[in-house]
Design a protein around this motif. Sequence first.
Motif, PDB file in Angstrom:
ATOM      1  N   UNK A 111       0.850  -1.192   0.000  1.00 33.41           N
ATOM      2  CA  UNK A 111       0.000   0.000   0.000  1.00 33.41           C
ATOM      3  C   UNK A 111       0.884   1.238   0.000  1.00 33.41           C
ATOM      4  N   UNK A 112       0.622   2.116  -0.943  1.00 33.42           N
ATOM      5  CA  UNK A 112       1.177   3.468  -0.921  1.00 33.42           C
ATOM      6  C   UNK A 112       0.154   4.370  -0.245  1.00 33.42           C
ATOM      7  N   UNK A 113       0.576   5.097   0.760  1.00 35.05           N
ATOM      8  CA  UNK A 113      -0.331   5.923   1.564  1.00 35.05           C
ATOM      9  C   UNK A 113       0.341   7.286   1.720  1.00 35.05           C
ATOM     10  N   UNK A 114       0.257   8.050   0.628  1.00 30.81           N
ATOM     11  CA  UNK A 114       1.072   9.263   0.516  1.00 30.81           C
ATOM     12  C   UNK A 114       0.300  10.499   0.945  1.00 30.81           C
ATOM     13  N   UNK A 115       0.694  11.046   2.084  1.00 31.01           N
ATOM     14  CA  UNK A 115       0.130  12.301   2.593  1.00 31.01           C
ATOM     15  C   UNK A 115      -1.398  12.279   2.615  1.00 31.01           C
ATOM     16  N   UNK A 116      -1.894  11.234   3.247  1.00 26.36           N
ATOM     17  CA  UNK A 116      -3.330  11.045   3.443  1.00 26.36           C
ATOM     18  C   UNK A 116      -3.682  11.057   4.921  1.00 26.36           C
ATOM     19  N   UNK A 117      -2.849  10.423   5.746  1.00 26.93           N
ATOM     20  CA  UNK A 117      -3.197  10.216   7.150  1.00 26.93           C
ATOM     21  C   UNK A 117      -3.451  11.541   7.872  1.00 26.93           C
ATOM     22  N   UNK A 118      -2.781  12.613   7.442  1.00 27.03           N
ATOM     23  CA  UNK A 118      -2.976  13.907   8.109  1.00 27.03           C
ATOM     24  C   UNK A 118      -4.339  14.530   7.820  1.00 27.03           C
ATOM     25  N   UNK A 119      -5.075  13.968   6.855  1.00 30.30           N
ATOM     26  CA  UNK A 119      -6.397  14.483   6.500  1.00 30.30           C
ATOM     27  C   UNK A 119      -7.539  13.730   7.179  1.00 30.30           C
ATOM     28  N   UNK A 120      -7.238  12.690   7.927  1.00 33.41           N
ATOM     29  CA  UNK A 120      -8.276  11.764   8.386  1.00 33.41           C
ATOM     30  C   UNK A 120      -8.837  12.118   9.753  1.00 33.41           C
ATOM     31  N   UNK A 121     -10.156  11.978   9.869  1.00 35.70           N
ATOM     32  CA  UNK A 121     -10.819  12.142  11.161  1.00 35.70           C
ATOM     33  C   UNK A 121     -10.478  10.969  12.072  1.00 35.70           C
ATOM     34  N   UNK A 122     -10.437   9.749  11.499  1.00 39.10           N
ATOM     35  CA  UNK A 122     -10.193   8.541  12.289  1.00 39.10           C
ATOM     36  C   UNK A 122      -9.036   7.749  11.678  1.00 39.10           C
ATOM     37  N   UNK A 123      -7.789   8.146  11.945  1.00 37.41           N
ATOM     38  CA  UNK A 123      -6.656   7.430  11.359  1.00 37.41           C
ATOM     39  C   UNK A 123      -6.512   6.009  11.893  1.00 37.41           C
ATOM     40  N   UNK A 124      -7.005   5.732  13.094  1.00 41.17           N
ATOM     41  CA  UNK A 124      -6.913   4.378  13.639  1.00 41.17           C
ATOM     42  C   UNK A 124      -7.735   3.403  12.799  1.00 41.17           C
ATOM     43  N   UNK A 125      -8.960   3.808  12.441  1.00 43.81           N
ATOM     44  CA  UNK A 125      -9.804   2.956  11.601  1.00 43.81           C
ATOM     45  C   UNK A 125      -9.172   2.762  10.231  1.00 43.81           C
ATOM     46  N   UNK A 126      -8.516   3.793   9.724  1.00 40.51           N
ATOM     47  CA  UNK A 126      -7.855   3.687   8.423  1.00 40.51           C
ATOM     48  C   UNK A 126      -6.726   2.660   8.462  1.00 40.51           C
ATOM     49  N   UNK A 127      -5.938   2.692   9.516  1.00 39.50           N
ATOM     50  CA  UNK A 127      -4.841   1.735   9.630  1.00 39.50           C
ATOM     51  C   UNK A 127      -5.374   0.313   9.802  1.00 39.50           C
ATOM     52  N   UNK A 128      -6.476   0.169  10.516  1.00 42.09           N
ATOM     53  CA  UNK A 128      -7.096  -1.157  10.647  1.00 42.09           C
ATOM     54  C   UNK A 128      -7.517  -1.694   9.288  1.00 42.09           C
ATOM     55  N   UNK A 129      -8.082  -0.823   8.450  1.00 39.62           N
ATOM     56  CA  UNK A 129      -8.562  -1.250   7.138  1.00 39.62           C
ATOM     57  C   UNK A 129      -7.388  -1.576   6.213  1.00 39.62           C
ATOM     58  N   UNK A 130      -6.326  -0.796   6.282  1.00 40.07           N
ATOM     59  CA  UNK A 130      -5.128  -1.098   5.497  1.00 40.07           C
ATOM     60  C   UNK A 130      -4.537  -2.432   5.928  1.00 40.07           C
ATOM     61  N   UNK A 131      -4.468  -2.646   7.221  1.00 36.83           N
ATOM     62  CA  UNK A 131      -3.927  -3.903   7.730  1.00 36.83           C
ATOM     63  C   UNK A 131      -4.790  -5.085   7.298  1.00 36.83           C
ATOM     64  N   UNK A 132      -6.093  -4.875   7.226  1.00 34.82           N
ATOM     65  CA  UNK A 132      -7.001  -5.960   6.816  1.00 34.82           C
ATOM     66  C   UNK A 132      -6.688  -6.433   5.405  1.00 34.82           C
ATOM     67  N   UNK A 133      -6.490  -5.502   4.469  1.00 36.23           N
ATOM     68  CA  UNK A 133      -6.329  -5.903   3.070  1.00 36.23           C
ATOM     69  C   UNK A 133      -4.910  -6.377   2.761  1.00 36.23           C
ATOM     70  N   UNK A 134      -3.938  -6.001   3.588  1.00 37.09           N
ATOM     71  CA  UNK A 134      -2.566  -6.432   3.330  1.00 37.09           C
ATOM     72  C   UNK A 134      -2.359  -7.898   3.720  1.00 37.09           C
ATOM     73  N   UNK A 135      -1.571  -8.606   2.931  1.00 40.99           N
ATOM     74  CA  UNK A 135      -1.185  -9.971   3.290  1.00 40.99           C
ATOM     75  C   UNK A 135      -0.199  -9.918   4.449  1.00 40.99           C
ATOM     76  N   UNK A 136      -0.010 -10.999   5.184  1.00 41.20           N
ATOM     77  CA  UNK A 136       1.033 -11.044   6.212  1.00 41.20           C
ATOM     78  C   UNK A 136       2.391 -10.687   5.617  1.00 41.20           C
ATOM     79  N   UNK A 137       3.082  -9.777   6.237  1.00 37.05           N
ATOM     80  CA  UNK A 137       4.367  -9.326   5.708  1.00 37.05           C
ATOM     81  C   UNK A 137       4.246  -8.276   4.623  1.00 37.05           C
ATOM     82  N   UNK A 138       3.010  -7.878   4.270  1.00 30.63           N
ATOM     83  CA  UNK A 138       2.805  -6.876   3.235  1.00 30.63           C
ATOM     84  C   UNK A 138       3.384  -5.528   3.626  1.00 30.63           C
TER      85      UNK A 138
END
Length: 242
Positions: A111-138
């Motif tokens: 996942x490329x996540x370029x200068x997005x996290x600073x715009x988010x109301x709920x960055x924790x939920x965003x990281x959870x969703x990124x972690x969900x779609x990534x394979x182990x070791x992704x």
Amino acid sequence: MTTAPAKPRELRDFYEDPAVPVASGTPRSLRQARMLATALGTRPAQTILDIGCGDGTAAATAAPLLPGHHLVGVDWSQDALRRARTRIPCAVRGELTGGGLPFGSGSVDAVLFSEVVEHLVDPDAAMDEIRRVLRPGGHLMLSTPNLAAWYNRALLLAGIQPVFSEVSLRAIHGRPGHEVVGHLRLYTARALREFVAAAGFTVVRLEGAPFHGVPRPLRPLDRLACRRPSLASILLLHARKT
């Protein structure tokens, strides 16, 4: 004659506005792409998401450095997606909430996540969703402005609002700059490391990158500051899903 005050905008309306900048700098996109290409190694045909792809400029810049891989842009702004589809073959709508990305669990290699996290109301939920779609070791390649950039330290000592921080969606108040870009969260190098680790990732590498908005006479100093990520304008982080 007086004019009525501007009607407050919803945050979604703000980001759907074509006048709001949606692309990060080309040098940073190239640097992230090189970091990712090195991390991916020789494994063929991996799936890479550019989440918060904006107008597709960053993904289009990265694509030549990631040959043979399947690069997909993701954004929730319909206007941004229309523009992105003129630059990259595949761009889909998705949101960074539970199940909001249209990909199966463990189905994505990077996942490329370029200068997005600073715009988010709920960055924790965003990281959870990124972690969900990534394979182990992704791989996660995240970039964000540095609250503790060298010039922000000086500005705060002078009682001036730091660069990158914003107190309004309507105008700039109390800091250098002219563009309102909707930053809600800002991170130091230490805070970013701790935040990413707490989200279930192992931090592999943290680098600094310069900021194109630094006045030209100060750009050599800005490049020099990149040697110490804690002082750099932009933080570039590589992490892996644990």
